[in-house]
Every structure is written in structure tokens, then in C-alpha cells.
Design a protein around this motif. Structure first.
Motif, PDB file in Angstrom:
ATOM      1  N   HIS A 254      -3.846   3.603  -4.748  1.00 44.93           N
ATOM      2  CA  HIS A 254      -3.587   4.762  -4.164  1.00 44.93           C
ATOM      3  C   HIS A 254      -2.512   4.866  -3.384  1.00 44.93           C
ATOM      4  O   HIS A 254      -1.996   3.835  -2.676  1.00 44.93           O
ATOM      5  CB  HIS A 254      -4.927   4.934  -3.346  1.00 44.93           C
ATOM      6  CG  HIS A 254      -6.309   5.317  -3.967  1.00 44.93           C
ATOM      7  ND1 HIS A 254      -6.785   6.420  -4.090  1.00 44.93           N
ATOM      8  CD2 HIS A 254      -7.248   4.320  -4.520  1.00 44.93           C
ATOM      9  CE1 HIS A 254      -8.114   6.248  -4.822  1.00 44.93           C
ATOM     10  NE2 HIS A 254      -8.154   5.031  -4.951  1.00 44.93           N
ATOM     11  N   ILE A 255      -1.691   5.877  -3.380  1.00 51.67           N
ATOM     12  CA  ILE A 255      -0.314   6.163  -2.993  1.00 51.67           C
ATOM     13  C   ILE A 255      -0.446   7.293  -1.942  1.00 51.67           C
ATOM     14  O   ILE A 255      -0.853   8.641  -2.639  1.00 51.67           O
ATOM     15  CB  ILE A 255       0.632   6.061  -3.797  1.00 51.67           C
ATOM     16  CG1 ILE A 255       0.769   4.593  -4.541  1.00 51.67           C
ATOM     17  CG2 ILE A 255       2.012   6.044  -3.009  1.00 51.67           C
ATOM     18  CD1 ILE A 255       1.797   4.676  -5.704  1.00 51.67           C
ATOM     19  N   TRP A 256       0.062   7.546  -0.661  1.00 49.92           N
ATOM     20  CA  TRP A 256       0.456   8.744   0.000  1.00 49.92           C
ATOM     21  C   TRP A 256       1.870   8.692   0.188  1.00 49.92           C
ATOM     22  O   TRP A 256       2.287   8.216   1.405  1.00 49.92           O
ATOM     23  CB  TRP A 256      -0.518   8.582   1.345  1.00 49.92           C
ATOM     24  CG  TRP A 256      -2.095   8.374   1.156  1.00 49.92           C
ATOM     25  CD1 TRP A 256      -2.738   9.827   1.393  1.00 49.92           C
ATOM     26  CD2 TRP A 256      -2.844   7.606   0.990  1.00 49.92           C
ATOM     27  NE1 TRP A 256      -3.967   9.499   1.322  1.00 49.92           N
ATOM     28  CE2 TRP A 256      -4.284   8.272   1.024  1.00 49.92           C
ATOM     29  CE3 TRP A 256      -2.892   6.201   0.685  1.00 49.92           C
ATOM     30  CZ2 TRP A 256      -5.312   7.433   0.632  1.00 49.92           C
ATOM     31  CZ3 TRP A 256      -3.864   5.616   0.151  1.00 49.92           C
ATOM     32  CH2 TRP A 256      -4.974   6.010   0.272  1.00 49.92           C
TER      33      TRP A 256
ATOM     34  N   GLN B 269       0.099  12.983   9.326  1.00 50.47           N
ATOM     35  CA  GLN B 269       0.673  12.514   8.032  1.00 50.47           C
ATOM     36  C   GLN B 269      -0.393  12.052   6.830  1.00 50.47           C
ATOM     37  O   GLN B 269      -0.382  12.232   5.697  1.00 50.47           O
ATOM     38  CB  GLN B 269       1.511  11.289   7.948  1.00 50.47           C
ATOM     39  CG  GLN B 269       2.818  11.770   8.951  1.00 50.47           C
ATOM     40  CD  GLN B 269       3.530  12.727   8.149  1.00 50.47           C
ATOM     41  OE1 GLN B 269       3.641  13.118   7.049  1.00 50.47           O
ATOM     42  NE2 GLN B 269       4.345  13.256   9.133  1.00 50.47           N
ATOM     43  N   TYR B 270      -1.431  11.540   7.341  1.00 50.75           N
ATOM     44  CA  TYR B 270      -2.617  10.862   6.673  1.00 50.75           C
ATOM     45  C   TYR B 270      -4.018  11.494   7.295  1.00 50.75           C
ATOM     46  O   TYR B 270      -4.849  10.515   7.332  1.00 50.75           O
ATOM     47  CB  TYR B 270      -2.359   9.662   6.628  1.00 50.75           C
ATOM     48  CG  TYR B 270      -1.003   8.980   6.333  1.00 50.75           C
ATOM     49  CD1 TYR B 270      -0.708   9.259   4.840  1.00 50.75           C
ATOM     50  CD2 TYR B 270      -0.455   8.264   7.135  1.00 50.75           C
ATOM     51  CE1 TYR B 270       0.648   8.729   4.407  1.00 50.75           C
ATOM     52  CE2 TYR B 270       0.852   7.864   6.637  1.00 50.75           C
ATOM     53  CZ  TYR B 270       1.544   8.063   5.313  1.00 50.75           C
ATOM     54  OH  TYR B 270       2.547   7.500   5.110  1.00 50.75           O
ATOM     55  N   PRO B 271      -4.280  12.799   7.190  1.00 55.03           N
ATOM     56  CA  PRO B 271      -5.457  13.218   7.953  1.00 55.03           C
ATOM     57  C   PRO B 271      -6.787  12.632   7.090  1.00 55.03           C
ATOM     58  O   PRO B 271      -7.843  12.605   7.685  1.00 55.03           O
ATOM     59  CB  PRO B 271      -5.242  14.741   8.099  1.00 55.03           C
ATOM     60  CG  PRO B 271      -4.392  14.940   6.829  1.00 55.03           C
ATOM     61  CD  PRO B 271      -3.493  13.998   6.985  1.00 55.03           C
ATOM     62  N   ASP B 272      -6.672  12.687   5.869  1.00 56.43           N
ATOM     63  CA  ASP B 272      -7.835  12.185   4.947  1.00 56.43           C
ATOM     64  C   ASP B 272      -7.958  10.858   4.971  1.00 56.43           C
ATOM     65  O   ASP B 272      -9.164  10.290   4.770  1.00 56.43           O
ATOM     66  CB  ASP B 272      -7.548  12.512   3.490  1.00 56.43           C
ATOM     67  CG  ASP B 272      -6.099  12.006   2.973  1.00 56.43           C
ATOM     68  OD1 ASP B 272      -5.363  11.852   3.671  1.00 56.43           O
ATOM     69  OD2 ASP B 272      -6.023  11.699   1.789  1.00 56.43           O
ATOM     70  N   VAL B 273      -7.231   9.887   5.673  1.00 51.84           N
ATOM     71  CA  VAL B 273      -7.352   8.545   5.696  1.00 51.84           C
ATOM     72  C   VAL B 273      -8.097   8.061   6.949  1.00 51.84           C
ATOM     73  O   VAL B 273      -8.846   7.246   6.898  1.00 51.84           O
ATOM     74  CB  VAL B 273      -5.940   7.972   5.628  1.00 51.84           C
ATOM     75  CG1 VAL B 273      -6.363   6.299   5.743  1.00 51.84           C
ATOM     76  CG2 VAL B 273      -5.552   8.011   4.218  1.00 51.84           C
TER      77      VAL B 273
END
Length: 280
Positions: A212-214, A261-265
Motif C-alpha cells: 500500500h502506497i499513499w 494528507q492521510y485521513p483514511d489512515v
């Protein structure tokens, strides 16, 4: 047993793998490693760094008969899962063949298997907590400092191979003798290891079989699956600047950055702030 003794500096993945090959060809091998024995002392928090093992790595393990020893720890990743900043998710296969697969594996677990296998050859001696300080090519002598008792000692060598990676004392000595040219350019980015735990039932929070990459332009977050249902996540970020490790020093700034930047994380990392502040 061949009469030539071979000395290796560094008992990481490359050093252990090379030692096994050499020992099986009849050479007596000595490895000197700066760190403590990771089989008896844990890896420092935040520095495990999972590996994405490719076909070349699998081939080497199979050739040495070590693949079965690590096989249960491998998680197949036939491609990468991109988490874009518009909430879109895209899967990109590594190739068109079924065999185009990478495997997630713990570096520490793999290194322990290789350390055990090297010692089991009967031709490899490993010395831990031994920091190679210097190399004298004229006298063919190495200088060491023991990291536990700080005592210094010297060792003569016949054949020397440096497998000590970044900051190599062997490389530094060869440069001083002008035998090689090497340019060191410090990276402007660093990394911090985080964790996405498994669900309460032990299942994965994300697709198991993918890297997985963001991606976020000048920085990114990645996550590799572990055998226990968790993911080892790594944030690659600039040392200084607006969005940097220098600017993320308290809970408010950390949460603002990740929620932006990474709200789903964020919901997947219940210990995000504590882990971020604790890990180097």
C-alpha cells in the motif's frame, strides 16, 4: 576445508547470505557485526523496516535450501495499491505473469533465519558488538572496538569483504587510500515507522496481498502486511521545511498533518500520536 580464511564486516542480510555460500564451498568465515545479536536482543523500536522480497531474493533462498524456513512468514504482493489524495484507490500489478510477485517479510525474521543458517554450516563464526574502526591495507590489519566493554583490539586478515552497508568503515578506508572514489550525499528525507494493527478478530484492515502506497508529491506513506494481521507503515518525509519531521513535534501538528494528507489512515492507527513521538 580450504586454507584461505575470509573475514566479513557486517552480519546483515548480505553478509549472512554470502557467508553461507562461502562456507558451503569450504571456506572458513568470520563475521564481525557492530550490533548485538538480534536473536537475543530485540530490534530497536521503529527500525525494523519490512522488506519487499523479489524473485531474485526468493531464488537465493531456494538455492541455499532456506526457502521453507521463511515461507510461512512471506505474504504475497502481486502489486501495489495506490491510495490517491482524492480518495481514489488503484491497484497496479507488478507484471503480466502470475510469477511477477513480491513478498512482504520482516527484515528481522529473515536476518535471524540467515544468522542461524550461517552458524549451522559449521564454517562460520559470528562476533557481535564488534565495531570495525579502521583498516590498514599495508599490514592487512583491522582495528575493532567492542561496543559492550569498549576494549580495542586488532585482527590480521587474509581476504576481507565489506558487507557493512551505509557508513562502511571498509569503504572509508579504501577512500582514504585513494583506491576508490565515492561520493556521499545526505538524503533530505528521513523515515518513521508506524503501525496499523489487526482488527479485533485478527483480520487485516486493508487488502492483505498488496504493498500500500499513499503518494503525496514530495513525501509518501507505505504499508506492508505482516503475518499477524498488522501492517508496518513507514512515513517518508523531509527533515526540515513546512511539511517535515521538524514541524511535527506535538499532537496537534501530527493529527492536523495526517487528517489533511492521510485521513483514511488515521482511524486505522489508534496509537498514531504516541507511536510517532516515541519512534525515532
Amino acid at each position: 576445508m580450504k586454507t584461505t580464511d575470509i573475514t566479513l564486516i557486517g552480519a546483515g542480510l548480505a553478509g549472512c547470505l554470502l557467508a553461507i555460500y562461502l562456507a558451503r564451498r569450504g571456506f572458513a568465515v568470520k563475521i564481525f557485526e557492530r550490533r548485538a545479536d538480534m536473536r537475543r536482543q530485540g530490534v530497536p523500536a521503529g527500525r525494523s523496516i519490512n522488506l519487499s522480497l523479489s524473485e531474485r531474493g526468493i531464488y537465493a533462498l531456494k538455492e541455499l535450501g532456506l526457502y521453507q524456513a521463511i515461507q510461512t512468514e512471506l505474504i504475497a504482493m502481486p502489486g501495489r495499491m495506490l491510495h490517491l489524495n482524492n480518495a481514489d484507490i488503484q491497484f497496479q500489478a507488478y507484471g503480466s505473469r502470475d510469477t511477477d510477485v513480491h513478498y512482504s517479510v520482516s527484515r528481522a525474521v529473515l536476518n535471524r533465519v540467515l544468522l542461524d543458517s550461517a552458524e549451522m554450516t559449521g564454517g562460520v563464526d559470528i562476533f557481535f558488538n564488534e565495531y570495525c574502526r579502521d583498516l590498514n591495507l599495508q599490514t592487512r590489519r583491522l582495528s575493532f572496538r567492542n561496543e559492550k566493554n569498549h576494549q580495542q583490539h586488532a585482527l590480521d586478515f587474509e581476504v576481507l569483504i565489506g558487507t557493512d552497508g551505509s557508513g562502511s568503515a571498509i569503504c572509508r578506508s579504501l577512500m582514504a587510500e585513494q583506491l576508490i572514489q565515492c561520493h556521499h550525499e545526505p538524503l533530505l528525507h528521513g523515515y518513521k515507522e508506524l503501525m496499523i494493527p489487526a482488527k479485533q478478530d485478527g483480520d487485516y484492515c486493508l487488502e492483505k496481498n498488496a504493498l500500500h502506497i499513499w503518494p503525496r508529491g514530495g513525501y509518501m506513506l507505505i504499508a506492508l502486511p505482516n503475518a499477524d494481521g498488522s501492517f508496518t507503515a513507514t512515513l517518508f518525509l523531509a527533515h526540515t521545511g513546512r511539511d517535515s519531521f521538524q514541524s511535527l513535534t506535538d499532537e496537534n501538528n501530527i493529527l492536523h498533518f495526517f487528517n489533511t494528507q492521510y485521513p483514511d489512515v488515521v482511524p486505522l492507527m489508534p496509537q498514531l500520536v504516541a507511536t510517532f513521538l516515541r519512534h525515532p
